[in-house]
Scaffold this active site. Structure first.
Site, PDB file in Angstrom:
ATOM      1  N   ASP A 168      -9.547  -3.011  -5.999  1.00  0.00           N
ATOM      2  CA  ASP A 168      -8.638  -2.288  -5.229  1.00  0.00           C
ATOM      3  C   ASP A 168      -8.575  -1.037  -6.260  1.00  0.00           C
ATOM      4  OD1 ASP A 168      -6.564  -0.870  -4.310  1.00  0.00           O
ATOM      5  OD2 ASP A 168      -5.551  -2.760  -3.452  1.00  0.00           O
ATOM      6  N   HIS A 199      -7.954  -5.091  -1.380  1.00  0.00           N
ATOM      7  CA  HIS A 199      -6.752  -4.466  -0.974  1.00  0.00           C
ATOM      8  C   HIS A 199      -5.593  -4.989  -0.142  1.00  0.00           C
ATOM      9  CE1 HIS A 199      -3.927  -1.178  -0.654  1.00  0.00           C
ATOM     10  NE2 HIS A 199      -4.099  -1.009   0.592  1.00  0.00           N
ATOM     11  N   SER A 256       0.715  -1.188   0.233  1.00  0.00           N
ATOM     12  CA  SER A 256       0.061  -0.030  -0.147  1.00  0.00           C
ATOM     13  C   SER A 256       0.854   1.032  -0.074  1.00  0.00           C
ATOM     14  CB  SER A 256      -1.093   0.002   1.030  1.00  0.00           C
ATOM     15  OG  SER A 256      -1.985   0.678   1.036  1.00  0.00           O
TER      16      SER A 256
END
Length: 291
Positions: free
Chosen positions: A238, A268, A145
């Site tokens: 995502d 995600h 991320s």
């Protein structure tokens, strides 16, 4: 087809996490109330030598494996640049150490108290320290991320300095701090976790005085020629998917070696989730980093 556990995970994150960042105001509240980072789990400490040091005012963990392979990982955790490392990150780090990787985990300062400009000198020093021990070509630079964006940005600066890590592993990387791709909003309707409005607010805090196009905060705008072999892991639910696809296309166009692992139905950062898809992806990350 997504597994039943992935469907359950999507439901859980929608209920528990999506509301935390659904507006800019929610993001500001979360920045003001971020909790402490999770410490390494006791199972990791029992199996390996775990130590920490303060570097430039920031904490940096090192996990020395019981059975080293000579390979290492610099791991940069996610959390929208405003949330600390969690147990989910430590579980992947533990798997890497179990497979013999020396893992260095720099806990970079979080927004709004800190910005990308603070992070880069610190994570570079962490990389350089690991490189002195095992050599840069034995290191995988990895992150998820926000940490995935930082991992790519760091690697770009390393390559610019003619320093070449062995691999890059990007888990659902945040590649454009402003989320400008028009496809983001369409995918946001299917993403059970991430909301563009809250992320953009966190991104503004993280970039500080830097332009949103600066590769240090938007590595999609950076130079991809010369990158080490790179693997990108992303679910198709995502909002970071459009930029991940652009990155893969850019690396291929530059003649680089890149592989996209796009998981249907996955949320995600799915390699960190306790799902069959997550376990398969995390096993692959470990194998590529230590093989």
């Amino acid at each position: 087809m997504a597994s039943p556990m992935m469907h359950l995970t999507a439901l859980v994150v929608r209920i528990r996490y999506r509301r935390r960042m659904r507006t800019a105001e929610h993001a500001r509240r979360r920045m003001a109330s971020a909790g402490p980072p999770a410490d390494p789990p006791s199972s990791l400490r029992r199996s390996h030598t775990v130590s920490d040091a303060t570097v430039d005012g920031f904490r940096c963990w090192t996990v020395a494996p019981a059975h080293p392979t000579g390979r290492g990982v610099l791991y940069l955790h996610g959390g929208a640049y405003i949330a600390p490392i969690t147990g989910f990150h430590w579980r992947l780090i533990e798997r890497l150490a179990d497979a013999g990787a020396r893992v260095v985990v720099p806990l970079y300062g979080l927004a709004p108290a800190h910005t990308a400009a603070n992070a880069y000198p610190f994570v570079r020093r962490a990389f350089d320290g690991l490189a002195r021990e095992i050599g840069p070509d034995n290191i995988t630079v990895a992150g998820d991320s926000a940490g995935g964006g930082l991992a790519l940005g760091l690697t770009q600066t390393l390559v610019d300095d003619n320093v070449h890590p062995g691999r890059v592993a990007l888990i659902a990387p945040w590649l454009d701090i402003a989320l400008t791709d028009p496809d983001v909003e369409a995918i946001a309707r299917r993403d059970p976790w991430l909301v563009p409005a809250g992320l953009r607010e966190a991104g503004r805090a993280w970039r500080g005085d830097l332009s949103a196009d600066d590769p240090r905060v938007s590595p999609l705008r950076g130079r991809v020629a010369g990158l080490p072999p790179t693997t990108v892991y992303i679910g198709d639910r995502d909002i970071f998917l459009p930029d991940a696809l652009h990155l893969v296309d850019d690396i291929r166009a530059a003649g680089g070696q890149v592989e996209l692992v796009e998981q249907p139905g996955a949320v995600h950062a799915y390699p960190l989730t306790p799902t069959p898809e997550g376990r398969d992806a995390s096993c692959r990350i470990v194998q590529e980093a230590t093989g």
